[in-house]
Design a protein around this motif. Structure first.
Motif, mmCIF file in Angstrom:
data_model
loop_
_atom_site.group_PDB
_atom_site.id
_atom_site.type_symbol
_atom_site.label_atom_id
_atom_site.label_comp_id
_atom_site.label_asym_id
_atom_site.label_seq_id
_atom_site.Cartn_x
_atom_site.Cartn_y
_atom_site.Cartn_z
ATOM 1 N N PRO A 182 6.422 10.583 -2.527
ATOM 2 C CA PRO A 182 6.186 9.381 -3.340
ATOM 3 C C PRO A 182 5.919 8.092 -2.579
ATOM 4 N N LEU A 183 6.801 7.682 -1.691
ATOM 5 C CA LEU A 183 6.621 6.385 -1.030
ATOM 6 C C LEU A 183 5.319 6.328 -0.254
ATOM 7 N N VAL A 184 4.988 7.382 0.487
ATOM 8 C CA VAL A 184 3.771 7.334 1.299
ATOM 9 C C VAL A 184 2.524 7.400 0.428
ATOM 10 N N LEU A 185 2.578 8.161 -0.660
ATOM 11 C CA LEU A 185 1.420 8.218 -1.554
ATOM 12 C C LEU A 185 1.156 6.860 -2.196
ATOM 13 N N ILE A 186 2.205 6.231 -2.704
ATOM 14 C CA ILE A 186 2.038 4.929 -3.358
ATOM 15 C C ILE A 186 1.578 3.884 -2.348
ATOM 16 N N THR A 187 2.159 3.903 -1.154
ATOM 17 C CA THR A 187 1.775 2.945 -0.117
ATOM 18 C C THR A 187 0.303 3.081 0.240
ATOM 19 N N ALA A 188 -0.130 4.301 0.524
ATOM 20 C CA ALA A 188 -1.522 4.523 0.926
ATOM 21 C C ALA A 188 -2.475 4.210 -0.218
ATOM 22 N N TRP A 189 -2.111 4.595 -1.435
ATOM 23 C CA TRP A 189 -2.949 4.319 -2.620
ATOM 24 C C TRP A 189 -3.150 2.818 -2.779
ATOM 25 N N GLU A 190 -2.050 2.071 -2.792
ATOM 26 C CA GLU A 190 -2.156 0.626 -2.988
ATOM 27 C C GLU A 190 -2.911 -0.043 -1.850
ATOM 28 N N ALA A 191 -2.646 0.392 -0.613
ATOM 29 C CA ALA A 191 -3.296 -0.224 0.541
ATOM 30 C C ALA A 191 -4.805 -0.005 0.524
ATOM 31 N N LEU A 192 -5.223 1.222 0.244
ATOM 32 C CA LEU A 192 -6.648 1.555 0.294
ATOM 33 C C LEU A 192 -7.383 1.151 -0.980
ATOM 34 N N TYR A 193 -6.850 1.551 -2.126
ATOM 35 C CA TYR A 193 -7.571 1.388 -3.384
ATOM 36 C C TYR A 193 -7.399 -0.006 -3.997
ATOM 37 N N GLU A 194 -6.245 -0.617 -3.789
ATOM 38 C CA GLU A 194 -5.967 -1.888 -4.453
ATOM 39 C C GLU A 194 -6.057 -3.073 -3.502
ATOM 40 N N ARG A 195 -5.294 -3.075 -2.413
ATOM 41 C CA ARG A 195 -5.421 -4.171 -1.446
ATOM 42 C C ARG A 195 -6.787 -4.133 -0.751
ATOM 43 N N GLY A 196 -7.207 -2.952 -0.304
ATOM 44 C CA GLY A 196 -8.434 -2.830 0.486
ATOM 45 C C GLY A 196 -9.704 -2.644 -0.313
ATOM 46 N N ARG A 197 -9.585 -2.380 -1.624
ATOM 47 C CA ARG A 197 -10.743 -2.268 -2.520
ATOM 48 C C ARG A 197 -11.762 -1.233 -2.008
ATOM 49 N N LEU A 198 -11.270 -0.111 -1.522
ATOM 50 C CA LEU A 198 -12.128 0.903 -0.921
ATOM 51 C C LEU A 198 -13.150 1.423 -1.918
ATOM 52 N N GLU A 199 -14.399 1.562 -1.449
ATOM 53 C CA GLU A 199 -15.493 2.069 -2.271
ATOM 54 C C GLU A 199 -16.102 3.316 -1.623
#
Length: 335
Positions: A128-145
């Motif tokens: 859980p913690l690593v999935l949420i961290t990576a998801w938020e960092a890449l998809y939300e903070r980093g706006r990955l496309e």
């Protein structure tokens, strides 16, 4: 129940296996009583143990943000779960709400996701913690496309190894730093496109060579310290860099400013610390989507070491030694 209590701030030896009262589910609420089968170990656990929790007046306390187990009982208002359901979640362990180094815990159903059916409780507890961290960092903070190029530091680590997979699921191409041939082989199995041996190679130059001198669209720093600001020239002009560590006071910002970089700070614990219920529900939604991908064999959680609950101190010693590939887990029961 048996639980590992942090009796004071200090070395791993402050983690003691003790008998404590069982938690209960009050009638009429939306909480679940969960019999924990496994608990994940994360660097935040060791930091809280050594420095003290966010609620020092509540010591002794039970650490452990990540848990996986079986629902034993439900409150009268619970709608989504019933006894016997297998769940996983990131909740508690910061010093206020009980953590997951224990045989039982109580969690609001809104903050819980169904455990992926295809993996073990140990793997689920590691996630859980690593999935949420990576998801938020890449998809939300980093706006990955889709189609973007990403540099992920420490790709063989707990956060790094799921970040590689989430970036690939988004349609990005991934470069990652590693420290050994063994870790290089590991990240290649995760479909990393480009591997940088940071001990032998200037990772900035390697990233620039990989992108024909332009720089990556997004850099994800899971290391902190000098690595954060040394990464600035590896990011393209108007690109993004996200870090999960607090920038050092000596950070040199000049290159980031000249290149007009967007700086993203990722702390997935914010909702728990500030009591942001909608954000905690969003975390559960992230875990539900990741569970689907795990069961579709699109996402893997790598557990390197497993310890019985009574050896939590040894697990902390190992994670503090550094260079752990994947995740470390405490096994609480035999399910």
């Amino acid at each position: 129940m048996k639980a590992v209590l942090m009796t004071a701030a200090g070395s791993p030896e402050v983690l003691q296996l003790q008998e404590v009262p069982n938690p209960t589910v009050p009638v009429g609420n939306s909480e679940l009583l969960v019999r924990l089968v496994a608990a994940g170990i994360n660097p935040i656990d060791t930091k809280l143990r050594s420095r003290g929790t966010f609620y020092p007046d509540r010591t002794p306390t039970i650490l452990g943000c990540d848990g996986a187990g079986i629902v034993e009982a439900v409150g009268a208002s619970v709608q989504r779960f019933r006894p016997g359901d297998e769940v996983y979640f990131c909740y508690g362990g910061l010093g206020a709400h009980q953590g997951n180094y224990a045989e039982y815990t109580v969690v609001d159903e809104r903050f819980v996701a169904r455990k992926p059916a295809s993996i073990s409780f140990a793997e689920a507890a590691a996630a859980p913690l690593v999935l949420i961290t990576a998801w938020e960092a890449l998809y939300e903070r980093g706006r990955l496309e889709p189609g973007e190029r990403v540099l992920i530091h420490a790709g063989a680590g707990g956060v790094g190894h799921v970040a590689i997979q989430l970036a690939k699921l988004k349609g990005a191409t991934v470069s990652t730093t590693v420290g050994s041939e063994e870790k290089a082989n590991f990240v290649k199995q995760l479909s990393a496109d480009h591997v940088i041996f940071y001990k032998q190679t200037d990772f900035v130059q390697a990233a620039l060579d990989w992108t024909n001198g332009e720089g990556v669209d997004l850099a994800f720093d899971t290391v902190g310290g000098e690595t954060f600001h040394k990464t600035f020239p590896a990011v393209r002009v108007y690109g993004d860099i996200v870090t999960i560590l607090e920038p050092d006071a000596n950070t040199v910002w000049k290159t980031a400013r000249q290149r007009n970089l967007r700086i993203g700070l990722e702390l997935m614990l914010t909702p728990a610390l500030l009591g942001l219920e909608e954000s905690l529900q969003h975390h559960a939604e992230i875990l539900e989507q990741c569970a689907t991908w795990i069961d579709e064999s699109k996402l893997k959680i790598h557990v390197t070491h497993k310890f019985p609950l009574k050896e939590a101190a040894k697990a902390h010693q190992l994670i503090e030694s550094g260079s752990v590939t994947g995740k470390i887990v405490l096994l609480i029961s035999d399910d």
